[in-house]
Design a protein around this motif. Structure first.
Motif, short mmCIF file in Angstrom:
data_model
loop_
_atom_site.label_atom_id
_atom_site.label_comp_id
_atom_site.label_asym_id
_atom_site.label_seq_id
_atom_site.Cartn_x
_atom_site.Cartn_y
_atom_site.Cartn_z
N ALA B 243 62.80 43.89 28.73
CA ALA B 243 63.71 43.05 29.52
C ALA B 243 64.37 41.97 28.67
CB ALA B 243 62.94 42.41 30.68
N TRP B 266 68.15 37.89 30.02
CA TRP B 266 67.00 38.74 30.34
C TRP B 266 67.31 39.61 31.56
CZ3 TRP B 266 62.16 35.01 29.81
CH2 TRP B 266 62.02 34.65 28.46
N ASP B 267 66.73 40.79 31.57
CA ASP B 267 66.97 41.76 32.64
C ASP B 267 66.07 41.44 33.84
OD1 ASP B 267 66.99 44.00 34.32
OD2 ASP B 267 67.33 45.39 32.65
N LYS B 268 66.67 40.79 34.84
CA LYS B 268 65.90 40.29 36.00
C LYS B 268 65.24 41.42 36.79
CE LYS B 268 67.61 36.08 35.46
NZ LYS B 268 68.38 36.51 34.27
N ARG B 269 65.98 42.53 36.93
CA ARG B 269 65.47 43.63 37.73
C ARG B 269 64.20 44.20 37.08
NH1 ARG B 269 65.22 48.62 37.55
NH2 ARG B 269 66.23 48.63 35.52
N GLN B 270 64.30 44.35 35.74
CA GLN B 270 63.17 44.93 35.02
C GLN B 270 61.98 43.97 35.04
OE1 GLN B 270 64.75 47.51 31.83
NE2 GLN B 270 62.99 46.78 30.68
#
Lengths: 147, 414
Positions: B243, B266-270
């Protein structure tokens, strides 16, 4: 991890090498051929190359307009705490790269073992040459995470 | 003209191929021939399915076609050599897969157990896993590891030979070995992930693909073994680490440490998926190293700003992790966490205690961490010395650049 195994020699050593007997050349070439095949078959060989003799080595630097300025040699040193460069012939003591082997192995120890094999390549009369092989790690990617 | 393969069919085939391969290997015990047979069956599917539609049970279809190819192969081999083994003959005479073989069992895990065989070196296991389970071509794997294709082909074929010679048949390991063999599978998946994650920045997207391939395979293992907490832990760790990928390097490819990353990238979903997974996994008990590392990654990922990081919790987690594994890097990270909670002096004190560890004595990370802590402690002169020492020892080019930049920044302030 990738390592490069460097075989170097001075001009005097290259001159000496050119005077080997045909049998000695053949024995050495056959040895290296077999070793490289073994490294390839075991899945560790990345590259193995020999270089042209240093007679034709040239040093190239960028001129003011970026065009190549080619010279026959260069003397490097450190004077008054700063590196200096002068044009001129290569010093007798200069080590030239003769050839290299790049391998992809699991550890430094494995690289050292293979370097020892290269070092043992036969010299005149079939006697192991015991040549010094410089082993350097090839830089890899980023570490996992920085503190 | 050749039509590009429908993306959904391509994805389906990628998922089904290792399952079919596992089934064929289990029945016929000949890995190389099984690979060819499944490859041919996949080609047949790629030609047929777009025209005629996907069969109702695509895995059974693929397995059945591969079985027939195997039977053809064995018959022609037998005819030529006239010294067919009983096993092969028997297999050839009963070419139709049983209902169990086509419908119920997922042989992906069996295939993974074989590819991550204890007799293999990590590099061989990685290559074989990507080839057989990931379905990557030898050329793709060679490119990802920056070695010639011929070298990679040899590595893979030797790996197959090694598994064959070890005499351990292709079948699920006995119950008493199962846990240990699954750990070996997870370790290989972790190494593949890291190989992709730790590659230097640059246009070489191939290596980044390795991380995503590792995540895809780990997700499959998690689906097959939903109750294994370490499988879940490893998958969560990958999600939570990956992420941060975009924030990890700057425009010039320079490394950006966790504390200075732009968290908006940063990848919030991940992160949400990883946090949810580790949150339901930890309470199940039987906590292992991957779960703890995932938990640490989650604490970092959940801090909106670097200064909001819950260091006491990270320190506690490293304490647990240190008791579980004798990994010197864990001890170094533990010292950093201690410094963040109790001050730099405490961290330096812990580092001194690690000097006796031969694995760390000459390791660049020891110098890098010491430099970092000395800087925190307000001793820039000593910090510069250790940053430079670390730069001289590291094998990573981006890290060397980072360490030299730290040294340069500090020495300007001296």
């Amino acid at each position: 991890m990738k390592y490069i195994l460097l075989l170097t020699g001075t001009k005097a050593e290259f001159d000496w090498y050119t005077k080997w007997s045909p049998q000695d050349f053949e024995a050495q070439a056959a040895f290296m051929h077999a070793l490289h095949k073994e490294l390839k078959d075991s899945g560790v060989l990345v590259a193995a190359e020999g270089l042209a003799f240093p007679d034709e080595a040239r040093v190239v630097r960028a001129g003011a307009d970026g065009s190549p300025v080619v010279t026959n040699g260069i003397v490097r040193g450190v004077k008054d705490g700063a590196p200096f460069v002068t044009d001129g012939v290569f010093p007798e003591s200069k080590e030239f790269l003769a050839g290299y082997t790049i391998i992809d192995v699991e550890s430094a120890e494995q690289a050292y073992k293979i370097a020892a094999r290269v070092s043992a390549a036969p010299g005149p009369g079939g006697v192991p040459g015991n040549m010094p092989i410089e082993v350097r790690q090839i830089m890899n990617g980023a570490p996992e995470e920085l503190p | 003209m050749e039509q590009p393969l429908d993306i959904s069919i391509e994805r389906l085939l990628r998922e089904l191929r290792p399952q079919a391969l596992g089934t064929v290997v289990r029945r016929f015990k000949d890995f190389a021939a099984a690979e060819d047979a499944v490859q041919e069956a996949s080609l047949a599917a790629a030609m047929k399915w777009p025209r005629e539609g996907i069969p109702s049970n695509p895995r059974a279809w693929l397995t059945q076609v591969a079985f027939r190819r195997m039977a053809d192969h064995i018959r022609s081999e037998s005819a030529r050599r006239r010294r067919e083994s009983e096993l092969a003959l028997e297999a050839a005479n009963t070419t139709e897969p049983t209902a169990i073989e086509t419908a119920q069992e997922d042989d992906t895990l069996g295939l993974l157990f074989m590819c991550c065989h204890p007799a293999l070196t990590p590099a061989s296991a990685i290559a074989l896993t990507l080839r057989a389970v990931g379905g990557l071509t030898t050329a793709e794997i060679a490119r990802a590891f920056l070695v010639p294709e011929a070298t990679m082909a040899q590595r893979i074929s030797r790996a197959k030979q090694c598994v064959k010679n070890s005499g351990i048949p292709f079948q699920p390991p006995p119950p008493e070995e199962r846990a240990q063999r699954l750990r070996a599978v997870l370790h290989v998946l972790y190494l593949i992930f890291n190989e992709g994650y730790t590659s230097s920045a640059g246009p070489d997207l191939r290596r980044e693909d390795l991380s995503h391939e590792a995540m895809r395979l780990t997700r499959i293992v998690h689906r097959l073994q939903p109750n294994d907490t370490e499988v879940a832990g490893l998958f969560a760790l990958m999600l939570l680490t990956d992420a941060r990928r975009l924030a990890r390097t700057g425009a010039g490819g320079e490394l950006i440490p966790l504390a200075r990353q732009d968290r908006a990238l940063w990848d919030k979903r991940q992160i949400a998926e990883g946090v949810a997974l580790i949150s339901i996994t930890l309470p199940k008990g039987s906590v292992g190293p991957y779960q703890l590392q995932a938990a640490i990654a989650a604490v970092h990922d959940e801090a909106a700003r670097s200064e909001d990081t819950d260091w006491p919790q990270i320190l506690a987690l490293y304490g647990l992790l240190g008791r579980m594994s004798d990994n010197p890097m864990v001890r170094l990270n533990h010292a950093i966490a201690a410094a963040m909670v109790h001050g730099a002096a405490k961290g330096l004190e812990l580092l001194d205690a690690l000097k006796a560890d031969a694995r760390l004595a000459n390791h660049h990370r020891m110098d890098a961490v010491r430099a970092h802590l000395l800087e925190l402690a307000g001793d820039p002169e000593a910090a510069v010395r250790h940053y430079r020492a670390a730069a001289g020892k590291t094998g990573s080019l981006p890290e060397r650049n980072y360490l030299l930049t730290q040294a340069a920044r500090l020495s300007r302030e001296l």
